[in-house]
Write an enzyme that holds these catalytic residues in place. Sequence first.
Site, mmCIF file in Angstrom:
data_model
loop_
_atom_site.group_PDB
_atom_site.id
_atom_site.type_symbol
_atom_site.label_atom_id
_atom_site.label_comp_id
_atom_site.label_asym_id
_atom_site.label_seq_id
_atom_site.Cartn_x
_atom_site.Cartn_y
_atom_site.Cartn_z
ATOM 1 N N ASN A 11 -19.427 4.964 -106.224
ATOM 2 C CA ASN A 11 -18.148 4.462 -106.753
ATOM 3 C C ASN A 11 -17.194 5.560 -107.215
ATOM 4 O OD1 ASN A 11 -18.773 1.646 -106.392
ATOM 5 N ND2 ASN A 11 -20.212 1.864 -108.097
ATOM 6 N N ARG A 18 -10.147 3.089 -110.018
ATOM 7 C CA ARG A 18 -11.239 2.348 -110.613
ATOM 8 C C ARG A 18 -11.164 2.412 -112.138
ATOM 9 N NH1 ARG A 18 -17.297 4.916 -111.123
ATOM 10 N NH2 ARG A 18 -18.296 3.054 -111.983
ATOM 11 N N TYR A 23 -11.873 5.897 -116.644
ATOM 12 C CA TYR A 23 -12.039 7.078 -115.796
ATOM 13 C C TYR A 23 -10.737 7.819 -115.495
ATOM 14 C CZ TYR A 23 -16.535 4.744 -115.144
ATOM 15 O OH TYR A 23 -17.742 4.133 -115.363
ATOM 16 N N ALA A 82 -23.804 5.268 -111.471
ATOM 17 C CA ALA A 82 -24.760 4.287 -111.991
ATOM 18 C C ALA A 82 -26.212 4.628 -111.656
ATOM 19 C CB ALA A 82 -24.409 2.897 -111.472
ATOM 20 N N HIS A 85 -28.751 5.718 -114.382
ATOM 21 C CA HIS A 85 -29.492 4.790 -115.234
ATOM 22 C C HIS A 85 -30.628 4.079 -114.505
ATOM 23 C CE1 HIS A 85 -25.846 5.654 -117.378
ATOM 24 N NE2 HIS A 85 -25.112 4.990 -116.517
ATOM 25 N N ASP A 92 -36.873 12.912 -109.712
ATOM 26 C CA ASP A 92 -37.946 13.600 -108.981
ATOM 27 C C ASP A 92 -37.397 14.651 -108.024
ATOM 28 O OD1 ASP A 92 -39.867 12.125 -110.271
ATOM 29 O OD2 ASP A 92 -40.346 10.825 -108.566
ATOM 30 N N GLU A 104 -25.612 17.805 -115.346
ATOM 31 C CA GLU A 104 -25.239 16.381 -115.275
ATOM 32 C C GLU A 104 -23.888 16.207 -115.968
ATOM 33 O OE1 GLU A 104 -28.135 13.930 -117.225
ATOM 34 O OE2 GLU A 104 -26.943 12.087 -116.979
ATOM 35 N N HIS A 106 -20.721 13.307 -116.933
ATOM 36 C CA HIS A 106 -20.167 11.953 -116.970
ATOM 37 C C HIS A 106 -18.750 12.010 -117.516
ATOM 38 C CE1 HIS A 106 -23.966 10.230 -115.887
ATOM 39 N NE2 HIS A 106 -24.538 11.025 -116.770
ATOM 40 N N ILE A 107 -17.861 11.333 -116.824
ATOM 41 C CA ILE A 107 -16.451 11.314 -117.206
ATOM 42 C C ILE A 107 -16.284 10.610 -118.558
ATOM 43 C CG2 ILE A 107 -14.173 10.440 -116.531
ATOM 44 C CD1 ILE A 107 -15.305 10.565 -113.571
ATOM 45 N N SER A 108 -16.895 9.438 -118.674
ATOM 46 C CA SER A 108 -16.785 8.640 -119.900
ATOM 47 C C SER A 108 -17.932 8.992 -120.853
ATOM 48 C CB SER A 108 -16.841 7.153 -119.554
ATOM 49 O OG SER A 108 -18.099 6.823 -118.984
ATOM 50 N N ARG A 113 -20.631 3.209 -124.744
ATOM 51 C CA ARG A 113 -20.433 2.053 -123.869
ATOM 52 C C ARG A 113 -21.668 1.133 -123.916
ATOM 53 N NH1 ARG A 113 -18.327 4.100 -118.228
ATOM 54 N NH2 ARG A 113 -17.932 1.853 -118.023
HETATM 55 C C1 DQA Z 1 -20.247 7.531 -115.074
HETATM 56 C C2 DQA Z 1 -20.902 6.605 -116.098
HETATM 57 C C3 DQA Z 1 -21.843 5.632 -115.417
HETATM 58 O O1 DQA Z 1 -22.432 4.771 -116.380
HETATM 59 C C4 DQA Z 1 -21.088 4.788 -114.397
HETATM 60 O O2 DQA Z 1 -21.987 3.926 -113.723
HETATM 61 C C5 DQA Z 1 -20.310 5.607 -113.447
HETATM 62 C C6 DQA Z 1 -19.559 6.758 -113.960
HETATM 63 C C7 DQA Z 1 -19.187 8.444 -115.731
HETATM 64 O O3 DQA Z 1 -18.799 9.406 -115.082
HETATM 65 O O4 DQA Z 1 -18.742 8.190 -116.854
HETATM 66 O O5 DQA Z 1 -20.215 5.298 -112.268
HETATM 67 O O6 DQA Z 1 -21.239 8.362 -114.521
#
Ligand code: DQA
Length: 153
Positions: A11, A18, A23, A82, A85, A92, A104, A106-108, A113
């Site tokens: 996504n 989106r 985001y 996603a 999660h 692995d 790693e 994450h934007i948000s 959340r």
């Molecule tokens: C995300 C946070 C995830 O929970 C979500 O499913 C995403 C985007 C983020 O960048 O904040 O697709 O990884």
Amino acid sequence: MQKILLLNGPNLNLLGTREPQQYGHTTLADVEASFSAAAARHGYEAECFQSNWEGALLDKIHEYGRLYKAGQALGCVFNPGAFTHTSIALHDAIKGVDGLPVIECHISNVHAREAFRHHSWVSPAAAGIVIGFGVDGYLIALDGLVRKFGAVA
Ligand code: DQA
């Protein structure tokens, strides 16, 4: 020139349209362009790859595991979307390639959340984590990767 992989999961091709309240309005193409320019300023060549398919992400991590072992890649900035999660397979894969540093991203702020976003299967395998800085997080993660793992000038 060593490579750095910017890897985006499901996504994230929809960035810009989106859920902009989560985001923002920046597109993935914009993110990839600014990431590539920043990587070049650091002296690295960025490869940007996005897929909605878990297996394609696994294959890319395996490929970069091989490049890392050959001294041709520094590491990877990874927003698993996603799959963060849900995917023990991504956990692995990062453990399995044994060495490739994965940051790693994450934007948000996933911890502010829904509860189902609070657990990450990727975090225990990651070399670092950047959460909640919007799309700037990709550049912050790149800086962190280079500062922690790049050659000292
Ligand atoms: C995300 C946070 C995830 O929970 C979500 O499913 C995403 C985007 C983020 O960048 O904040 O697709 O990884």
